[in-house]
Design an enzyme around this catalytic site. Sequence first.
Site, PDB file in Angstrom:
ATOM      1  N   HIS A  18       0.848  -1.188   0.000  1.00 19.54           N
ATOM      2  CA  HIS A  18       0.000   0.000   0.000  1.00 19.54           C
ATOM      3  C   HIS A  18       0.886   1.241   0.000  1.00 19.54           C
ATOM      4  O   HIS A  18       2.113   1.159   0.030  1.00 19.54           O
ATOM      5  CB  HIS A  18      -1.008  -0.029   1.154  1.00 19.54           C
ATOM      6  CG  HIS A  18      -0.399  -0.133   2.540  1.00 19.54           C
ATOM      7  ND1 HIS A  18       0.512   0.773   3.024  1.00 19.54           N
ATOM      8  CD2 HIS A  18      -0.582  -1.052   3.525  1.00 19.54           C
ATOM      9  CE1 HIS A  18       0.860   0.428   4.260  1.00 19.54           C
ATOM     10  NE2 HIS A  18       0.228  -0.678   4.580  1.00 19.54           N
ATOM     11  N   HIS A  21       3.717   1.531   2.649  1.00 21.59           N
ATOM     12  CA  HIS A  21       4.931   0.777   2.307  1.00 21.59           C
ATOM     13  C   HIS A  21       5.702   1.538   1.223  1.00 21.59           C
ATOM     14  O   HIS A  21       6.929   1.641   1.257  1.00 21.59           O
ATOM     15  CB  HIS A  21       4.589  -0.602   1.734  1.00 21.59           C
ATOM     16  CG  HIS A  21       3.828  -1.502   2.665  1.00 21.59           C
ATOM     17  ND1 HIS A  21       2.657  -2.121   2.307  1.00 21.59           N
ATOM     18  CD2 HIS A  21       4.080  -1.891   3.937  1.00 21.59           C
ATOM     19  CE1 HIS A  21       2.215  -2.867   3.303  1.00 21.59           C
ATOM     20  NE2 HIS A  21       3.063  -2.733   4.324  1.00 21.59           N
ATOM     21  N   CYS A 126      -0.704  -9.208  20.694  1.00 23.24           N
ATOM     22  CA  CYS A 126      -1.389  -8.502  19.602  1.00 23.24           C
ATOM     23  C   CYS A 126      -0.837  -9.035  18.292  1.00 23.24           C
ATOM     24  O   CYS A 126       0.368  -8.899  18.037  1.00 23.24           O
ATOM     25  CB  CYS A 126      -1.165  -6.991  19.699  1.00 23.24           C
ATOM     26  SG  CYS A 126      -1.727  -6.133  18.210  1.00 23.24           S
ATOM     27  N   CYS A 129       0.772  -6.338  16.010  1.00 23.44           N
ATOM     28  CA  CYS A 129       2.164  -5.992  16.344  1.00 23.44           C
ATOM     29  C   CYS A 129       3.069  -7.220  16.224  1.00 23.44           C
ATOM     30  O   CYS A 129       4.274  -7.096  16.237  1.00 23.44           O
ATOM     31  CB  CYS A 129       2.307  -5.522  17.784  1.00 23.44           C
ATOM     32  SG  CYS A 129       1.418  -4.051  18.207  1.00 23.44           S
ATOM     33  N   CYS A 144      -4.888  -2.536  21.987  1.00 26.44           N
ATOM     34  CA  CYS A 144      -3.534  -2.192  21.522  1.00 26.44           C
ATOM     35  C   CYS A 144      -3.582  -0.753  21.011  1.00 26.44           C
ATOM     36  O   CYS A 144      -4.446  -0.429  20.180  1.00 26.44           O
ATOM     37  CB  CYS A 144      -3.113  -3.134  20.396  1.00 26.44           C
ATOM     38  SG  CYS A 144      -1.785  -2.463  19.400  1.00 26.44           S
ATOM     39  N   HIS A 147      -3.058  -0.832  16.970  1.00 25.62           N
ATOM     40  CA  HIS A 147      -4.008  -1.530  16.094  1.00 25.62           C
ATOM     41  C   HIS A 147      -5.457  -1.434  16.569  1.00 25.62           C
ATOM     42  O   HIS A 147      -6.368  -1.895  15.881  1.00 25.62           O
ATOM     43  CB  HIS A 147      -3.574  -2.983  15.922  1.00 25.62           C
ATOM     44  CG  HIS A 147      -2.247  -3.084  15.250  1.00 25.62           C
ATOM     45  ND1 HIS A 147      -1.062  -3.201  15.936  1.00 25.62           N
ATOM     46  CD2 HIS A 147      -1.916  -2.997  13.938  1.00 25.62           C
ATOM     47  CE1 HIS A 147      -0.066  -3.205  15.085  1.00 25.62           C
ATOM     48  NE2 HIS A 147      -0.548  -3.079  13.875  1.00 25.62           N
ATOM     49  N   LYS A 298      -6.466   8.007   9.007  1.00 27.06           N
ATOM     50  CA  LYS A 298      -5.544   6.878   9.144  1.00 27.06           C
ATOM     51  C   LYS A 298      -5.947   5.796   8.136  1.00 27.06           C
ATOM     52  O   LYS A 298      -7.131   5.505   7.975  1.00 27.06           O
ATOM     53  CB  LYS A 298      -5.654   6.351  10.583  1.00 27.06           C
ATOM     54  CG  LYS A 298      -4.575   5.382  10.932  1.00 27.06           C
ATOM     55  CD  LYS A 298      -4.660   4.988  12.392  1.00 27.06           C
ATOM     56  CE  LYS A 298      -3.944   3.677  12.490  1.00 27.06           C
ATOM     57  NZ  LYS A 298      -3.287   3.134  13.386  1.00 27.06           N
ATOM     58  N   LYS A 301      -7.586  -1.217   6.814  1.00 29.22           N
ATOM     59  CA  LYS A 301      -8.417  -2.141   6.047  1.00 29.22           C
ATOM     60  C   LYS A 301      -9.876  -1.965   6.434  1.00 29.22           C
ATOM     61  O   LYS A 301     -10.761  -1.984   5.584  1.00 29.22           O
ATOM     62  CB  LYS A 301      -7.978  -3.577   6.326  1.00 29.22           C
ATOM     63  CG  LYS A 301      -6.846  -4.024   5.437  1.00 29.22           C
ATOM     64  CD  LYS A 301      -6.630  -5.523   5.560  1.00 29.22           C
ATOM     65  CE  LYS A 301      -5.310  -5.895   4.890  1.00 29.22           C
ATOM     66  NZ  LYS A 301      -4.699  -7.092   5.430  1.00 29.22           N
TER      67      LYS A 301
HETATM   68  N1  MSP Z   1       7.530  -6.608   9.143  1.00 27.10           N
HETATM   69  C1  MSP Z   1       7.579  -5.493  10.018  1.00 27.10           C
HETATM   70  C2  MSP Z   1       8.926  -4.771   9.919  1.00 27.10           C
HETATM   71  C3  MSP Z   1      10.122  -5.637  10.190  1.00 27.10           C
HETATM   72  S1  MSP Z   1      11.600  -4.753   9.954  1.00 27.10           S
HETATM   73  C4  MSP Z   1      12.779  -5.792  10.498  1.00 27.10           C
HETATM   74  C5  MSP Z   1       6.472  -4.503   9.658  1.00 27.10           C
HETATM   75  N2  MSP Z   1       5.904  -4.660   8.451  1.00 27.10           N
HETATM   76  S2  MSP Z   1       4.723  -3.726   7.886  1.00 27.10           S
HETATM   77  O1  MSP Z   1       4.405  -4.249   6.584  1.00 27.10           O
HETATM   78  O2  MSP Z   1       3.661  -3.644   8.818  1.00 27.10           O
HETATM   79  O3  MSP Z   1       5.322  -2.282   7.767  1.00 27.10           O
HETATM   80  C6  MSP Z   1       6.472  -2.080   6.965  1.00 27.10           C
HETATM   81  C7  MSP Z   1       6.910  -0.631   7.022  1.00 27.10           C
HETATM   82  O4  MSP Z   1       5.884   0.183   6.462  1.00 27.10           O
HETATM   83  C8  MSP Z   1       7.134  -0.156   8.456  1.00 27.10           C
HETATM   84  O5  MSP Z   1       8.284   0.655   8.560  1.00 27.10           O
HETATM   85  C9  MSP Z   1       5.892   0.656   8.728  1.00 27.10           C
HETATM   86  O6  MSP Z   1       6.092   1.685   9.654  1.00 27.10           O
HETATM   87  C10 MSP Z   1       5.622   1.228   7.350  1.00 27.10           C
HETATM   88  N3  MSP Z   1       4.243   1.658   7.211  1.00 27.10           N
HETATM   89  C11 MSP Z   1       3.103   0.927   7.349  1.00 27.10           C
HETATM   90  N4  MSP Z   1       2.029   1.753   7.189  1.00 27.10           N
HETATM   91  C12 MSP Z   1       2.451   3.015   6.968  1.00 27.10           C
HETATM   92  C13 MSP Z   1       1.836   4.238   6.634  1.00 27.10           C
HETATM   93  N5  MSP Z   1       0.530   4.395   6.567  1.00 27.10           N
HETATM   94  N6  MSP Z   1       2.647   5.276   6.322  1.00 27.10           N
HETATM   95  C14 MSP Z   1       4.017   5.169   6.274  1.00 27.10           C
HETATM   96  N7  MSP Z   1       4.618   4.039   6.580  1.00 27.10           N
HETATM   97  C15 MSP Z   1       3.864   3.003   7.120  1.00 27.10           C
HETATM   98  O7  MSP Z   1       6.213  -3.618  10.446  1.00 27.10           O
END
Ligand code: MSP
Length: 518
Positions: A18, A21, A126, A129, A144, A147, A298, A301
């Site tokens: 998304h 990411h 959680c 997390c 949490c 979440h 925010k 899903k």
């Molecule tokens: N798998 C763990 C990270 C492990 S690192 C050794 C994880 N994955 S995640 O898919 O949930 O998130 C991946 C990255 O995307 C994280 O740095 C997270 O903060 C970032 N983001 C997830 N949603 C986000 C936004 N809405 N905006 C910006 N970044 C965000 O956490």
Amino acid sequence: MEKFYLTTAIDYVNGVPHIGHAYEKIVSDIIVRHFKQRCEDVYFLTGTDEHGIKIQKTAAEKGITPKQMCDEHAAKFKEAWTALNVDYGQFIRTTDEAHKKTVQKIFKKLLEQGDIYKHSYTGLYCSGCEGFLNPKDLTEDGFCPVHLKKPEEVSEENYFFRLTKYKDAIAKHIKENPSFIVPAFRATEVLNQLENIEDISVSRAKANVSWGIDVLGDSEQVIYVWIDALSNYITALGYDTENPSEKFKKYWSVSRHVIGKDILKFHSIYWSGILLALGLPLPHQLFVHGFININQAKMSKSTGNVISPVDILKTWELEIPDAFRYYMATAAALGRDGNYSDEDFKEKVNADLANNMGNLLNRTLSMLVKYFDGEIKPEFKTDCELFETAKETIEKVKKHFDNYEIQEAGNEIISLVNLTNKYVADNAPWTLAKEEKLTECGQVLANVLEIMCVVSVLIYPYCPNIAREMARQLKFDINIKLDDLTINNIRSGKLIEKDEIKPVFLRLDSEFAIKGEK
Ligand code: MSP
């Protein structure tokens, strides 16, 4: 600075990529591309985090095996990064055999040296997390805080990592190294969290979570996601508990982790503890970015407002991702949350990239063709005050990047463009031409083109395709190192033919799709 190693967080593959990411990967790619303009040796790691209960559950709901789902989704992440021009050097998957083997060895070493021990435990888990929560950290309703879901009470015999043993050393490192965590206000947050830190669970009972890396010598337990996930930063470099590789020795001391604010605790506290236990230096720096919201809400899903970055490119018929990259990079100030909205996206890139930057080059080259048949005459080569501003801009941009201030660096570049537009308006080369002051007119145009060479190099990390197209029309080698960038790049003689001039970026509401090389 000769070497530079940058990692992103590795994304969970229980869904597809998304915009959040994408934000992190784009920001990281921009930082990496900038430092490639300054350093000899830059290494960029990204990847996917593929174990844990969330992934196991989602795969079960879809009626496929976790591995099948991981393969499908990891491919989607790779496709998205290709579409967004995220030019990583390595893509690690935590299901890679080499990674799994090293994680098992790390776990074994920590167990043998007494940093990991077995312990019966009842805690609040959680799955969002992928972690146990401290009751003190829950919301008033017992949810949490990240979440907003009720954690599940889990009673298990797990392996625990003796994090408390390293608490003081971690606090000392953070206090003695004020630039370890960027932005600095996040360090205060971590020091507060450290106060209440407890030993952490690093395994799960296989009966409850089977999708994980086996603990060597214990068929009942799998290694729980964080020790697995965090180790990717060193397993990717070929780290081995007995014999760290050359690549590890080369890059680890210059490592920078780009992460979101929600996973700071894991990186600053858990990861530091694990590294200290392994007798390894801590990463050079953690850069903690904020979250991207959608229309100020925010993304989640349950709200149904999750946007795919690839869909944004499709919606706007963007064949090159530059506009989206630029928008993402400038969407948030250092470490703060940012916002995406279609309206704002269109306005911002139309103003900065099409009207201000693209048109400036286009108009200037068109005048050069109109008045001088596309030729730069030797007497056009001169100096102007703007050159000083351009030199200052190069330095300011570097400084901002040293602090991960990529929004601020982007603003500096656009401000140079705006000053150049003002220079054109003030000097009105079309009037000079009409008054037959041709040398003066040519000087104004040549000066603008000089500045545009600088702009193309500075904007390159954000908009690689647009920048390359600018440089092509300016007959300028964009692969120049920033330290070698001067304000003397336009050569005398024929610069351009009329039919070589193309808009480098078309407005988003123009009837044409934006074309360009990938
Ligand atoms: N798998 C763990 C990270 C492990 S690192 C050794 C994880 N994955 S995640 O898919 O949930 O998130 C991946 C990255 O995307 C994280 O740095 C997270 O903060 C970032 N983001 C997830 N949603 C986000 C936004 N809405 N905006 C910006 N970044 C965000 O956490």
